[in-house]
Scaffold this active site. Structure first.
Site, PDB file in Angstrom:
ATOM      1  N   ASP A  34       0.892  -1.167   0.000  1.00 36.16           N
ATOM      2  CA  ASP A  34       0.000   0.000   0.000  1.00 36.16           C
ATOM      3  C   ASP A  34       0.920   1.205   0.000  1.00 36.16           C
ATOM      4  OD1 ASP A  34      -1.550   2.171   0.632  1.00 36.16           O
ATOM      5  OD2 ASP A  34      -2.619   1.201   2.300  1.00 36.16           O
ATOM      6  N   LYS A  38      -2.586  -2.207   7.461  1.00 36.21           N
ATOM      7  CA  LYS A  38      -2.901  -3.621   7.658  1.00 36.21           C
ATOM      8  C   LYS A  38      -2.075  -4.456   6.685  1.00 36.21           C
ATOM      9  CE  LYS A  38      -4.717  -5.903  10.602  1.00 36.21           C
ATOM     10  NZ  LYS A  38      -4.290  -5.755  11.980  1.00 36.21           N
ATOM     11  N   TYR A  41       1.555   0.692  14.482  1.00 36.97           N
ATOM     12  CA  TYR A  41       0.600   0.519  13.396  1.00 36.97           C
ATOM     13  C   TYR A  41       0.988   1.369  12.193  1.00 36.97           C
ATOM     14  CZ  TYR A  41      -3.689   0.414  10.742  1.00 36.97           C
ATOM     15  OH  TYR A  41      -4.602   0.237   9.746  1.00 36.97           O
TER      16      TYR A  41
END
Ligand code: F6R
Ligand code: MG
Ligand code: MG
Length: 365
Positions: free
Chosen positions: A11, A231, A228
């Site tokens: 991503d 995902k 984080y």
């Protein structure tokens, strides 16, 4: 002919938010790879997307973990990040955790799955790609495909599959691996793979021929980065037909949507909805999580295809059920089991809130 199939994804920027990939980014990736293909490094390639993830599907004869192939993917992601930055796409370059390439994309943010095999007379391949979920999402589908006769009748009535399959399972917290034989050891195996945030099916092998049947990406972004950053949005390659399950047996688990982790802020459970590539646009509450499947026949390493396998009416009911499940989960708002348990959440304010309330907690009588 021995051929390696590599699927490398990242991503590197979302459009709009985390819901989709920008066409200019995909065009840039195609341009980068087309340039390199002229050098003969690749036999063939296909560039696609799943939600906000850019997917590079490549065939070559460099074997798995090839520095040249990984560098091509890394350089492509870097070039595409430039496009993403110009367009000010959301999270431009988010999965590129390192400043420079150092021999492999493993551990550097992108997801990767690869396998090398002798191309069969007819080599049927399905490539699954998911968005808004984490790497363990393939555990249940792979179990059903290669170990569950209620899903795969070939395990019962096809002589060339009756001996079963071997599952290589990784413990991604302890960095250990173990192989389980199905059907003999399915009860032992399920103790582990039923906990998909830690134990992941990395690969599946035919027990008689020892041939590789499936391989998945097991990179966990949060563990790599220590925080984080997005995902995992994993990928998985499955070989089909002949002594492997038929295409329809491989697609069948996705007709009954299951709950996976990774929805909104990587911190919620939601249904994994099978969709066509154009419908991999997670919008509702940044989801629900999506899975796409591209099918190819290989011919001398050339990717004949793709066919967009979930672009089929027979998955309409699964999509409808996934939407119903999404409603049911959303009803829980900030409560478990929609919200993940505390230790699994990718976002948390717990430390700050705890600190603020320090001193207000008193002992129970
Ligand atoms: C889930 C996902 C999104 C983002 C959310 C917040 O995997 O990607 O739900 O977590 O949109 O995104 P940021 O923190 O980038 O503003
Ligand atoms: Mg994103
Ligand atoms: Mg994504």
């Amino acid at each position: 002919m021995s051929i390696t199939l590599s699927v490398i994804k990242a991503d590197i920027g979302g459009y709009v938010g985390h819901s989709e990939s920008h066409p200019d980014v995909i065009a840039q990736a195609k341009e980068c790879i087309a340039k390199v293909q002229k050098t003969g490094l690749l036999v063939d390639y296909h560039v696609t997307k799943c939600g906000d993830d850019l997917q590079l599907i490549m065939t070559h004869q460099q074997g798995v973990d090839s520095e040249k192939i990984h560098k091509l993917a890394w350089d492509t992601f870097v070039d595409c990040t430039e496009v993403a930055k110009k367009l000010k796409l959301h999270g431009a370059g988010q999965d590129l955790l390192a400043d420079a390439f150092s021999g492999t994309v493993k551990g550097m943010g992108p997801g990767v799955t690869e396998m090398e095999f002798e191309e069969r007379a007819a080599e049927t391949i399905l490539i699954f790609m998911a968005d808004k979920t984490s790497s363990g999402a393939w555990n249940m589908p792979l179990y059903k495909i290669f170990a569950d006769p209620f899903n795969t009748i070939g395990l019962v009535i096809a002589a060339n599959m009756h001996a079963g399959f071997a599952f290589e399972v990784h413990d991604i917290k302890e960095h250990k691996k173990i192989t389980f034989n199905a059907p003999d050891e399915i009860y032992d195996m399920l103790v582990f793979i039923g906990a998909p945030s830690r134990y992941m099916v990395k690969a599946v092998y035919h027990r008689e021929t020892k041939e590789i049947a499936a391989a998945s990406s097991t990179q966990r972004l949060a563990l790599l980065a220590g925080r984080y950053v997005g995902k995992d949005d994993p990928v998985c390659i499955v070989r089909c037909q002949g002594s492997f399950p038929a295409v329809g047996e491989v697609l069948e688990p996705f007709a009954s949507p299951i709950l996976v982790e990774g929805w909104m802020r990587g911190s919620h459970m939601g249904p994994l909805m099978p969709v066509s590539i154009p419908n991999s646009t997670p919008t509702r509450f940044d989801g629900p999580p999506r899975v796409v499947a591209l099918g190819f026949q290989l011919s001398g390493g050339k990717l004949v295809g793709p066919r967009d396998m979930f672009d089929d009416k027979s998955f309409n009911l699964a999509r409808h059920q996934a939407n119903e499940m999404a409603d049911l989960m959303r009803r829980h708002g900030p409560f478990e089991p929609h919200r993940l348990p505390l230790e699994e959440m990718e976002y948390t304010t717990m430390p700050e809130v705890m600190k603020k309330l320090e001193g207000r907690f008193t002992e129970l009588d």
